[in-house]
Motif scaffolding. Structure first.
Motif, PDB file in Angstrom:
ATOM      1  N   GLY A  62      17.295  45.106  32.876  1.00 59.20           N
ATOM      2  CA  GLY A  62      16.973  43.698  33.065  1.00 59.20           C
ATOM      3  C   GLY A  62      17.949  42.734  32.432  1.00 59.20           C
ATOM      4  N   ALA A  63      18.869  43.249  31.609  1.00 60.47           N
ATOM      5  CA  ALA A  63      19.869  42.387  30.966  1.00 60.47           C
ATOM      6  C   ALA A  63      20.866  41.874  32.007  1.00 60.47           C
ATOM      7  CB  ALA A  63      20.609  43.157  29.873  1.00 60.47           C
ATOM      8  N   GLY A  64      21.261  40.622  31.840  1.00 60.73           N
ATOM      9  CA  GLY A  64      22.243  40.039  32.740  1.00 60.73           C
ATOM     10  C   GLY A  64      23.644  40.553  32.458  1.00 60.73           C
ATOM     11  N   ARG A  65      24.524  40.331  33.394  1.00 62.83           N
ATOM     12  CA  ARG A  65      25.937  40.686  33.215  1.00 62.83           C
ATOM     13  C   ARG A  65      26.569  39.642  32.311  1.00 62.83           C
ATOM     14  NH1 ARG A  65      26.353  45.852  35.316  1.00 62.83           N
ATOM     15  NH2 ARG A  65      24.867  45.894  37.031  1.00 62.83           N
ATOM     16  N   LEU A  66      27.361  40.083  31.357  1.00 62.06           N
ATOM     17  CA  LEU A  66      27.946  39.169  30.386  1.00 62.06           C
ATOM     18  C   LEU A  66      29.272  38.576  30.826  1.00 62.06           C
ATOM     19  CD1 LEU A  66      27.125  41.125  27.128  1.00 62.06           C
ATOM     20  CD2 LEU A  66      25.870  39.218  28.160  1.00 62.06           C
ATOM     21  N   ASP A  67      30.056  39.326  31.553  1.00 60.48           N
ATOM     22  CA  ASP A  67      31.342  38.804  31.978  1.00 60.48           C
ATOM     23  C   ASP A  67      31.786  39.499  33.253  1.00 60.48           C
ATOM     24  OD1 ASP A  67      32.034  41.310  31.040  1.00 60.48           O
ATOM     25  OD2 ASP A  67      33.398  40.599  29.518  1.00 60.48           O
ATOM     26  N   GLY A  68      32.871  39.013  33.785  1.00 60.14           N
ATOM     27  CA  GLY A  68      33.445  39.585  34.990  1.00 60.14           C
ATOM     28  C   GLY A  68      33.526  38.553  36.101  1.00 60.14           C
ATOM     29  N   SER A  69      34.466  38.778  36.998  1.00 54.98           N
ATOM     30  CA  SER A  69      34.621  37.900  38.148  1.00 54.98           C
ATOM     31  C   SER A  69      35.324  38.652  39.271  1.00 54.98           C
ATOM     32  CB  SER A  69      35.420  36.649  37.782  1.00 54.98           C
ATOM     33  OG  SER A  69      36.740  36.990  37.435  1.00 54.98           O
ATOM     34  N   VAL A  70      35.162  38.152  40.464  1.00 55.36           N
ATOM     35  CA  VAL A  70      35.817  38.697  41.648  1.00 55.36           C
ATOM     36  C   VAL A  70      36.380  37.503  42.411  1.00 55.36           C
ATOM     37  CG1 VAL A  70      35.463  39.894  43.838  1.00 55.36           C
ATOM     38  CG2 VAL A  70      34.254  40.664  41.801  1.00 55.36           C
TER      39      VAL A  70
END
Length: 93
Positions: A62-70
């Motif tokens: 259930g934890a959200g994604r902390l970083d990253g991009s496309v």
């Protein structure tokens, strides 16, 4: 929001793939359902929408994604999706 040629919107509860379609349609001045061949390429032609949505979905715990991009090109725009929940669309150079 339009920032000097760039449109940015929050994904919120919307899947990133749907937010991309809506953002590009908005830039083109058409309804999202009109963003279709032969006038426009499909999102499937440039990225797997299911994989993109899964990449930014909450983790199994259930934890959200902390970083990253496309970032990729779609319908003449450079599209960026971030883990923070934003989709930006700007004219491709």
């Amino acid at each position: 929001m339009d920032e000097g040629g760039r449109s940015t919107r929050s994904v919120g509860r919307m899947e990133p793939s749907q937010a991309i379609i809506e953002a590009v349609a908005d830039r083109e001045g058409v309804e999202p359902t009109e963003l279709a061949p032969p006038e426009y390429e499909t999102l499937y032609e440039v990225v797997d929408p299911g994989a993109l949505d899964a990449l930014f979905a909450p983790r199994a715990n259930g934890a959200g994604r902390l970083d990253g991009s496309v970032t990729f090109r779609f319908c003449g725009y450079t599209v960026s999706v971030t883990a923070e929940g934003t989709v930006s669309v700007e004219p491709a150079e």
